[in-house]
Design an enzyme around this catalytic site. Structure first.
Site, PDB file in Angstrom:
ATOM      1  N   GLU A  59      43.547  48.113   0.696  1.00 61.18           N
ATOM      2  CA  GLU A  59      44.818  47.598   0.199  1.00 61.18           C
ATOM      3  C   GLU A  59      44.545  46.734  -1.035  1.00 61.18           C
ATOM      4  OE1 GLU A  59      48.485  44.924   2.054  1.00 61.18           O
ATOM      5  OE2 GLU A  59      46.399  44.445   2.552  1.00 61.18           O
ATOM      6  N   LYS A 134      54.082  50.079   4.156  1.00 60.48           N
ATOM      7  CA  LYS A 134      53.715  49.055   5.135  1.00 60.48           C
ATOM      8  C   LYS A 134      54.938  48.590   5.913  1.00 60.48           C
ATOM      9  CE  LYS A 134      50.887  44.824   5.292  1.00 60.48           C
ATOM     10  NZ  LYS A 134      50.154  43.872   4.425  1.00 60.48           N
ATOM     11  N   CYS A 166      46.767  46.787   6.695  1.00 61.31           N
ATOM     12  CA  CYS A 166      46.442  45.379   6.906  1.00 61.31           C
ATOM     13  C   CYS A 166      47.151  44.740   8.102  1.00 61.31           C
ATOM     14  CB  CYS A 166      46.714  44.611   5.619  1.00 61.31           C
ATOM     15  SG  CYS A 166      45.798  43.052   5.480  1.00 61.31           S
TER      16      CYS A 166
END
Length: 348
Positions: A59, A134, A166
């Site tokens: 990321e 995300k 993440c």
């Protein structure tokens, strides 16, 4: 599952993960130049790792974190766009698949809405075959517009792949969603910083085990003037054991082969630790012994999930009772984040 060689076979997918040094960029021109560096790295890596079927970058590796909101909006990308064209050409040239980060992707209502934090999976023909946004941005710091679903794509040699980003990976629900949709490899691209190193290493291994899935983690390294990133990019087996793991070195690379037949055999024939099967066949031994059939119980026993699906606002109300009712907290205020407006008294 194999580690230590540079090859792959008809039954194994060779996966490389990169400890990419977190860039600090400010302009579109700088982003494009950095994308070209990543593309060159893909081609170079394939020379050294001829078995590499998939390469994964962290990321923020393409754009860095734009701490200035004006820069974040100004550098937001379209998909497909100039950045993905650079990556697509590299994947074709190297005859490999790749996972790349776009932070951010322009919202449909750009510039009135915040960009998305997006990953793309590009095949060895240069085609974007999965675009994932995300779902759970790292609030309160990240200002991305949240995505709304996970995907599964047939990847190199037929391995089924899901992408997550993440902070997504701190929530067991997203791993389970990917696995229950059929993912055999869950790719977690992250720009994770200290102090959460031990927790993130542990989470990836635990989720591989809990979901009988391969996991590939690519994390940033270095210092960008604000955060220090701990690296430890890794490939993890479906038994939760690490096949290969980087340290904290900048631009370190790890490589391992994951077997397609082994994970499919395990999911079909494993018994005591077949977590996906057992979750929807609860207590089948006891029901057999009770003369109540041989399939166990399928009904969801978890009140929280029932409430969340049937009445999301009620679920939110319930969680606020055990946490707080505002997104911010006055005891550690963050500019722009509303809080309850109370100040902690010394000694209380």
């Amino acid at each position: 599952m194999r580690h230590g060689d540079i090859s792959s076979s008809h039954d194994t997918v060779g996966i490389a993960v990169v400890n990419y040094k977190m860039p600090r960029l400010h302009t579109k021109a700088e982003v494009i130049e950095n994308a070209k560096k990543i593309a060159d790295m893909v081609v170079g890596m394939k020379q050294g790792l001829p078995g590499m079927d998939l390469v994964v970058f962290p990321e923020y590796s393409t754009m860095g974190i734009m701490y200035d909101q004006d820069e974040m909006f100004a550098t937001a990308a379209s998909i497909p766009g100039e950045e993905t064209a650079i990556f697509a050409e590299a994947c074709k040239k190297a005859d490999t698949w790749g996972v790349f980060s776009l932070t951010g992707e322009k919202h449909e209502d750009h510039p009135n809405k915040a960009p998305y934090n997006t990953l793309v999976l590009i095949n060895n023909k240069g085609e974007i075959v999965q675009k994932y946004r995300k779902i759970i941005p790292w609030c309160p710091i990240e200002g991305w517009y949240p995505g709304d679903t996970t995907y599964v794509t047939e990847g190199p040699k037929g391995l089924k792949i899901s992408l997550i980003v993440c902070d997504d990976g701190n929530y067991p629900e997203i791993w389970r969603d990917c696995a229950m949709k059929g993912a055999e490899l869950i790719v977690r691209c992250q720009g994770y910083m200290y102090p959460a190193k031990e927790q993130q290493i542990m989470m990836a291994k635990a989720m591989a085990w809990a979901n009988n899935t391969y996991v590939a983690v690519a994390n940033a390294t270095g210092f960008d003037g604000v955060y220090s990133y701990f690296g430890h990019s890794a490939i993890i087996g479906f038994d939760g054991r690490t096949l290969g793991e980087c340290g904290t070195e900048e631009n370190g690379i790890q490589y391992a082969e994951v077997s397609i037949s082994q994970i499919r055999d395990f999911r079909k024939n494993a018994q005591s630790q077949n977590h996906l099967f057992k979750l929807l066949h609860r207590g089948y031994t006891g029901l057999i012994n009770s003369g109540e059939g041989d399939r166990g119980v399928a009904e969801c026993p978890f009140d929280f999930y029932r409430t969340w699906v049937l009445d999301a606002e009620k679920a939110r109300e319930n969680v606020e009772k055990i946490t707080r009712s505002t997104v911010g907290t006055a005891e550690c205020p963050i500019q722009g984040i509303p809080n309850e407006g109370k100040t902690k008294e010394i000694g209380v």
